[in-house]
Design a protein around this motif. Sequence first.
Motif, PDB file in Angstrom:
ATOM      1  N   UNK A 156       0.999  -0.667   0.035  1.00  0.00           N
ATOM      2  CA  UNK A 156       0.234  -0.208   0.109  1.00  0.00           C
ATOM      3  C   UNK A 156       1.276   1.171   0.003  1.00  0.00           C
ATOM      4  N   UNK A 157       0.565   2.111  -0.768  1.00  0.00           N
ATOM      5  CA  UNK A 157       1.533   3.146  -0.984  1.00  0.00           C
ATOM      6  C   UNK A 157       1.424   4.462  -0.080  1.00  0.00           C
ATOM      7  N   UNK A 158       2.061   5.279   0.601  1.00  0.00           N
ATOM      8  CA  UNK A 158       0.897   6.077   1.429  1.00  0.00           C
ATOM      9  C   UNK A 158       2.708   7.797   1.122  1.00  0.00           C
ATOM     10  N   UNK A 159       1.313   8.683   1.055  1.00  0.00           N
ATOM     11  CA  UNK A 159       2.071  10.097   0.964  1.00  0.00           C
ATOM     12  C   UNK A 159       2.126  10.085   1.906  1.00  0.00           C
ATOM     13  N   UNK A 160       3.196  10.863   2.499  1.00  0.00           N
ATOM     14  CA  UNK A 160       3.551  11.443   4.154  1.00  0.00           C
ATOM     15  C   UNK A 160       3.896  13.123   3.688  1.00  0.00           C
ATOM     16  N   UNK A 161       3.396  13.732   3.981  1.00  0.00           N
ATOM     17  CA  UNK A 161       3.059  15.413   3.924  1.00  0.00           C
ATOM     18  C   UNK A 161       3.679  15.465   5.376  1.00  0.00           C
ATOM     19  N   UNK A 162       4.821  15.913   5.723  1.00  0.00           N
ATOM     20  CA  UNK A 162       5.720  16.443   7.070  1.00  0.00           C
ATOM     21  C   UNK A 162       6.636  17.475   6.943  1.00  0.00           C
ATOM     22  N   UNK A 163       7.056  18.644   7.148  1.00  0.00           N
ATOM     23  CA  UNK A 163       8.276  19.277   7.367  1.00  0.00           C
ATOM     24  C   UNK A 163       8.790  18.960   8.096  1.00  0.00           C
ATOM     25  N   UNK A 164       8.371  18.764   9.149  1.00  0.00           N
ATOM     26  CA  UNK A 164       9.467  18.906  10.462  1.00  0.00           C
ATOM     27  C   UNK A 164      10.291  17.080  10.152  1.00  0.00           C
ATOM     28  N   UNK A 165      10.935  17.580  10.147  1.00  0.00           N
ATOM     29  CA  UNK A 165      12.537  16.521  10.081  1.00  0.00           C
ATOM     30  C   UNK A 165      12.637  15.504  10.488  1.00  0.00           C
ATOM     31  N   UNK A 166      11.982  15.684  11.917  1.00  0.00           N
ATOM     32  CA  UNK A 166      12.523  14.027  12.535  1.00  0.00           C
ATOM     33  C   UNK A 166      11.480  13.479  12.975  1.00  0.00           C
ATOM     34  N   UNK A 167       9.977  14.223  13.124  1.00  0.00           N
ATOM     35  CA  UNK A 167       8.773  13.052  13.774  1.00  0.00           C
ATOM     36  C   UNK A 167       8.608  12.781  11.405  1.00  0.00           C
ATOM     37  N   UNK A 168       9.052  13.465  10.597  1.00  0.00           N
ATOM     38  CA  UNK A 168       8.482  13.116   9.364  1.00  0.00           C
ATOM     39  C   UNK A 168       9.756  11.606   9.103  1.00  0.00           C
ATOM     40  N   UNK A 169      10.833  12.320   9.372  1.00  0.00           N
ATOM     41  CA  UNK A 169      11.337  10.633   9.384  1.00  0.00           C
ATOM     42  C   UNK A 169      11.054   9.744  10.073  1.00  0.00           C
ATOM     43  N   UNK A 170      10.822   9.685  11.711  1.00  0.00           N
ATOM     44  CA  UNK A 170      10.517   8.747  12.265  1.00  0.00           C
ATOM     45  C   UNK A 170       9.648   7.950  12.205  1.00  0.00           C
ATOM     46  N   UNK A 171       8.471   8.766  11.359  1.00  0.00           N
ATOM     47  CA  UNK A 171       6.644   8.207  10.924  1.00  0.00           C
ATOM     48  C   UNK A 171       7.238   7.066   9.969  1.00  0.00           C
ATOM     49  N   UNK A 172       8.164   7.547   8.215  1.00  0.00           N
ATOM     50  CA  UNK A 172       8.272   6.769   7.406  1.00  0.00           C
ATOM     51  C   UNK A 172       9.311   5.693   7.693  1.00  0.00           C
ATOM     52  N   UNK A 173      10.089   5.771   8.834  1.00  0.00           N
ATOM     53  CA  UNK A 173      10.524   4.792   9.392  1.00  0.00           C
ATOM     54  C   UNK A 173       9.492   3.653   9.923  1.00  0.00           C
ATOM     55  N   UNK A 174       8.529   4.150  11.005  1.00  0.00           N
ATOM     56  CA  UNK A 174       7.539   3.016  11.400  1.00  0.00           C
ATOM     57  C   UNK A 174       6.551   2.615  10.230  1.00  0.00           C
ATOM     58  N   UNK A 175       5.805   3.692   9.495  1.00  0.00           N
ATOM     59  CA  UNK A 175       5.250   3.025   8.866  1.00  0.00           C
ATOM     60  C   UNK A 175       6.032   1.548   7.509  1.00  0.00           C
ATOM     61  N   UNK A 176       7.568   1.969   7.088  1.00  0.00           N
ATOM     62  CA  UNK A 176       7.914   1.289   5.968  1.00  0.00           C
ATOM     63  C   UNK A 176       7.936  -0.686   7.187  1.00  0.00           C
ATOM     64  N   UNK A 177       8.305   0.144   8.379  1.00  0.00           N
ATOM     65  CA  UNK A 177       8.682  -0.817   8.762  1.00  0.00           C
ATOM     66  C   UNK A 177       7.268  -1.766   9.184  1.00  0.00           C
ATOM     67  N   UNK A 178       6.276  -1.144   9.156  1.00  0.00           N
ATOM     68  CA  UNK A 178       5.090  -1.756   8.820  1.00  0.00           C
ATOM     69  C   UNK A 178       4.862  -2.410   7.976  1.00  0.00           C
ATOM     70  N   UNK A 179       5.206  -2.185   6.113  1.00  0.00           N
ATOM     71  CA  UNK A 179       5.330  -2.633   5.391  1.00  0.00           C
ATOM     72  C   UNK A 179       4.324  -2.304   4.798  1.00  0.00           C
ATOM     73  N   UNK A 180       4.547  -0.721   4.700  1.00  0.00           N
ATOM     74  CA  UNK A 180       4.125   0.483   3.806  1.00  0.00           C
ATOM     75  C   UNK A 180       4.921   0.897   2.767  1.00  0.00           C
TER      76      UNK A 180
END
Length: 222
Positions: free
Chosen positions: A1-25
């Motif tokens: 499932x392909x997700x677009x994450x739109x977040x300008x905060x680098x730390x939050x954006x990075x943490x969120x994308x890593x978490x989602x990828x680890x969950x298979x997205x």
Amino acid sequence: MRILLVEDDAILGNATSVYLRNNGYVVDWAQDGKQADLALHEDMYEVVILDLGLPQMDGLNVLKRLRARKISTSVIILTARDALEDRIAGLDLGADDYLIKPIKLPELTARLRVQIRRKHAVSAATIEYPPLTLHVKERLVTQLGEPFALSPREFSLLETLLMRVGKVVSKESLLGNISDWDDSLGNNAIEVYMHRLRKKLLQVGIEIRTVRGLGYLLDKQS
Ligand code: CA
């Protein structure tokens, strides 16, 4: 499932994308509103996670422009705790759900699953396609209770086909569901993954049909 994450905060954006990828997205991360707007013109996403306070173009504008093009991709907006007016404006502009910052990542993925289930009218936590059962949340497949080994990409392909059972799914849309910006796969790659998935499924009597020039099809079971 392909997700677009739109977040300008680098730390939050990075943490969120890593978490989602680890969950298979599969995750594309846009760090400003213009980049998000461009991505939404070029690619198809299952869900957009949209922060509202963004440089270049604010999130409400990104949302407004998306809905003006009659694109019904699910959108979850992220807002500050005291930003009631933003939440109302976002929902009125066609957001499907919202989360208040600071967000909890397990809650975000739960809300993502709700949007994905709604979109595909899949109400259950599992999809049955005898003899296989696909467990949406756990991202695994079982055969009569025993694990049925698939790589993460093979899983994503099977999930995409199962969510559109009885419909032809194009190569492009499958490709979009298994690869993100950082890891662009060619059309040949889909054929390679599809070949492997097919071989595994044939062992349990499931056939993925090729519809020449159009894509792939998993027939409805009677
Ligand atoms: Ca922000």
